[in-house]
Enzyme design. Structure first.
Site, mmCIF file in Angstrom:
data_model
loop_
_atom_site.group_PDB
_atom_site.id
_atom_site.type_symbol
_atom_site.label_atom_id
_atom_site.label_comp_id
_atom_site.label_asym_id
_atom_site.label_seq_id
_atom_site.Cartn_x
_atom_site.Cartn_y
_atom_site.Cartn_z
ATOM 1 N N ARG A 257 0.953 -1.039 0.010
ATOM 2 C CA ARG A 257 0.152 0.080 0.085
ATOM 3 C C ARG A 257 0.792 1.294 0.119
ATOM 4 O O ARG A 257 1.381 1.697 1.178
ATOM 5 C CB ARG A 257 -0.842 -0.138 1.271
ATOM 6 C CG ARG A 257 -1.888 0.794 1.195
ATOM 7 C CD ARG A 257 -2.510 1.070 2.752
ATOM 8 N NE ARG A 257 -1.673 1.848 3.620
ATOM 9 C CZ ARG A 257 -1.873 2.214 4.965
ATOM 10 N NH1 ARG A 257 -2.330 1.118 5.496
ATOM 11 N NH2 ARG A 257 -0.858 2.873 5.645
ATOM 12 N N HIS A 261 -3.693 4.656 4.516
ATOM 13 C CA HIS A 261 -4.685 3.847 4.470
ATOM 14 C C HIS A 261 -6.023 4.402 3.801
ATOM 15 O O HIS A 261 -6.590 3.701 2.951
ATOM 16 C CB HIS A 261 -5.162 3.346 6.044
ATOM 17 C CG HIS A 261 -6.297 2.879 6.178
ATOM 18 N ND1 HIS A 261 -6.442 1.232 5.598
ATOM 19 C CD2 HIS A 261 -7.840 2.813 6.479
ATOM 20 C CE1 HIS A 261 -7.888 0.766 5.795
ATOM 21 N NE2 HIS A 261 -8.333 1.923 6.397
ATOM 22 N N TYR A 270 3.281 6.637 11.182
ATOM 23 C CA TYR A 270 3.669 5.310 11.987
ATOM 24 C C TYR A 270 4.406 4.489 11.015
ATOM 25 O O TYR A 270 4.688 3.286 11.013
ATOM 26 C CB TYR A 270 2.266 4.559 12.225
ATOM 27 C CG TYR A 270 1.494 4.278 10.963
ATOM 28 C CD1 TYR A 270 1.502 3.459 9.889
ATOM 29 C CD2 TYR A 270 0.197 5.261 11.208
ATOM 30 C CE1 TYR A 270 0.844 3.346 9.057
ATOM 31 C CE2 TYR A 270 -0.634 5.094 9.925
ATOM 32 C CZ TYR A 270 -0.518 4.273 9.040
ATOM 33 O OH TYR A 270 -1.372 3.988 7.994
HETATM 34 C C1 LIG Z 1 -15.158 -5.248 11.683
HETATM 35 C C2 LIG Z 1 -14.352 -4.244 11.330
HETATM 36 N N1 LIG Z 1 -13.235 -3.880 12.271
HETATM 37 C C3 LIG Z 1 -12.441 -2.686 12.136
HETATM 38 C C4 LIG Z 1 -12.497 -1.896 11.033
HETATM 39 C C5 LIG Z 1 -11.652 -0.835 10.972
HETATM 40 N N2 LIG Z 1 -10.848 -1.199 9.667
HETATM 41 C C6 LIG Z 1 -10.896 -0.441 8.694
HETATM 42 S S1 LIG Z 1 -9.734 -1.153 7.657
HETATM 43 C C7 LIG Z 1 -9.050 -1.977 8.719
HETATM 44 C C8 LIG Z 1 -7.749 -2.511 8.215
HETATM 45 C C9 LIG Z 1 -8.128 -3.631 7.391
HETATM 46 O O1 LIG Z 1 -6.809 -4.401 6.791
HETATM 47 P P1 LIG Z 1 -6.624 -5.078 5.314
HETATM 48 O O2 LIG Z 1 -7.527 -6.228 5.747
HETATM 49 O O3 LIG Z 1 -4.990 -5.548 5.467
HETATM 50 O O4 LIG Z 1 -7.059 -4.197 4.312
HETATM 51 P P2 LIG Z 1 -6.331 -3.071 3.759
HETATM 52 O O5 LIG Z 1 -7.162 -1.920 4.277
HETATM 53 O O6 LIG Z 1 -4.965 -3.164 3.824
HETATM 54 O O7 LIG Z 1 -6.865 -2.844 2.133
HETATM 55 C C10 LIG Z 1 -9.717 -1.812 9.827
HETATM 56 C C11 LIG Z 1 -9.094 -2.365 10.971
HETATM 57 C C12 LIG Z 1 -13.353 -2.234 10.151
HETATM 58 N N3 LIG Z 1 -13.886 -1.451 9.067
HETATM 59 N N4 LIG Z 1 -14.443 -3.419 10.387
#
Ligand SMILES: Cc1ncc(C[n+]2csc(CCOP(=O)(O)OP(=O)(O)O)c2C)c(N)n1
Ligand SMILES: [Mg+2]
Length: 353
Positions: A257, A261, A270
């Site tokens: 990425r 985010h 971070y």
């Molecule tokens: C159930 C839930 N918990 C927490 C969040 C907050 N949240 C949004 S994106 C994310 C991280 C996701 O990481 P990843 O699966 O690696 O996907 P990426 O964002 O890197 O594409 C989190 C914790 C959420 N959207 N849904």
């Protein structure tokens, strides 16, 4: 050649093009020159649109937007491997895949403009499910959808996207377990982009994600997610495997990425800039462009046309997003219940006055 090794057969990702664009594997993945050029064009168009979306958010035209820079090969290579009727269950970061599937970008972006949940495109027409923000909840849906297809005797394959962070959720494990037990025609496609917001993969999970498949009784593999040819070949193989009735595959596409985010995040707080710089050296577009030029698939005129297309497309989407009016409030209440409850009817009445 097969790009699906036996589960547990090694951690080196499947790769066809080295980061400098030089082939290290069989570049004949069965794509025509036109397809190879179309993939190049989509990667360039998608990146240009991604940057435009970030600008739109900064200008107040989108509420929040999760960029996918660096993940173009993972998304476009995997989407390209699907048949027209195959069905995709996305997260919130798969705009590049959505473009390949024919989803209208202006409609898709209504979600990020905050005017409509899920994006007002028709998932049945595009075979691309609604944007899914709750992490990993699309995975049991995908398993259920794949089960439905199997019970119907259809040959539709379901592909579900998710991130590295999503593999910490119970939903991932439940979906994988069901996929294995029921031998579902499902491709579980993980984009391991190194981060789950501010949590690096190393703190998210111990062990390797692709290896989880073995415990659920189906093949897993790791692919270089910045190598579009390898992603395409691996996904096509997994799709064919599913279509033959041989069950699911877990693909872990190693990517990165490049941006924060989302526009609500500042990765500079971070993440070490040196890590990002190193990742830029493995950029999926420069890698594929270098190969396309060297192999004669593309020339400078084609690249210039791709850039022009990308610019025009970004401007067209920008204008469309800004010009699209907010949908009528009553839409918010449509399609929620087949048989609305009385409290729901009351809320509807209150909202509509
Ligand atoms: C159930 C839930 N918990 C927490 C969040 C907050 N949240 C949004 S994106 C994310 C991280 C996701 O990481 P990843 O699966 O690696 O996907 P990426 O964002 O890197 O594409 C989190 C914790 C959420 N959207 N849904
Ligand atoms: Mg991630």
């Amino acid at each position: 050649m097969s790009h699906v090794p036996e589960a547990g057969s090694g951690t080196e990702p499947v790769r066809i093009l080295a980061p400098d664009g030089n082939p290290v594997g069989d570049v004949d993945v069965g794509l025509s020159a036109d397809d190879l050029r179309a993939i190049l064009r989509w990667m360039i168009v998608a990146r240009r649109l991604d940057r435009e979306c970030i600008a739109l958010q900064r200008q107040g035209e989108l509420a929040v937007y999760p960029g996918f820079e660096g993940q173009e090969a993972a998304q476009i290579g995997s989407a390209w491997a699907l048949g027209r009727e195959d069905f995709v269950w996305p997260t919130f970061r798969e705009l590049a895949s959505a473009l390949v599937r024919g989803v209208d970008a202006v409609r898709y972006l209504q979600y990020h403009r905050g005017t409509w949940h899920g994006g007002p495109y028709d998932p049945r027409a595009t075979r691309f499910g609604p944007i899914c923000i709750p992490i990993a909840t699309q995975l049991p849906h995908a398993a259920g959808y794949a089960l439905g297809q199997k019970l119907d005797g259809s040959d539709v394959v379901t592909l579900a996207y998710f991130g590295d962070g999503s593999t910490s959720e119970g939903d991932f494990h439940e979906a994988a377990n069901l996929a294995g037990v029921w031998n579902l025609p499902l491709v579980l496609f993980c984009q391991n982009n190194g981060w789950a917001i501010s949590l690096p993969t190393s703190e998210q999970t111990s062990g390797e994600i692709w290896r989880r498949a073995e415990g659920y009784g189906f093949p897993g593999l790791r692919v270089d997610g910045n190598d579009v040819l390898a992603v395409y070949a691996a996904t096509r193989e997994a799709v064919a495997h599913a279509r033959r009735g041989e069950g699911p595959t877990l693909i872990e596409a190693m990517t990165y990425r490049i941006g924060s985010h989302s526009t609500a995040d500042d990765a500079g707080r971070y993440r070490d800039e040196a890590e990002v710089e190193a990742a830029r050296q493995t950029d999926p577009i420069s890698r594929y462009r270098a190969w396309a030029l060297a192999s004669g698939v593309a020339d400078q005129a084609i690249l210039a046309a791709c850039d022009d297309d990308a610019e025009a497309f970004a401007m067209q989407v920008r204008e469309g997003v800004i010009a699209t009016p907010a949908p009528p409030v009553e839409w918010m209440f449509d399609w929620v219940y087949a048989a609305p409850t009385s409290s729901f009817e009351r809320q509807r009445g209150e909202a509509l006055g």
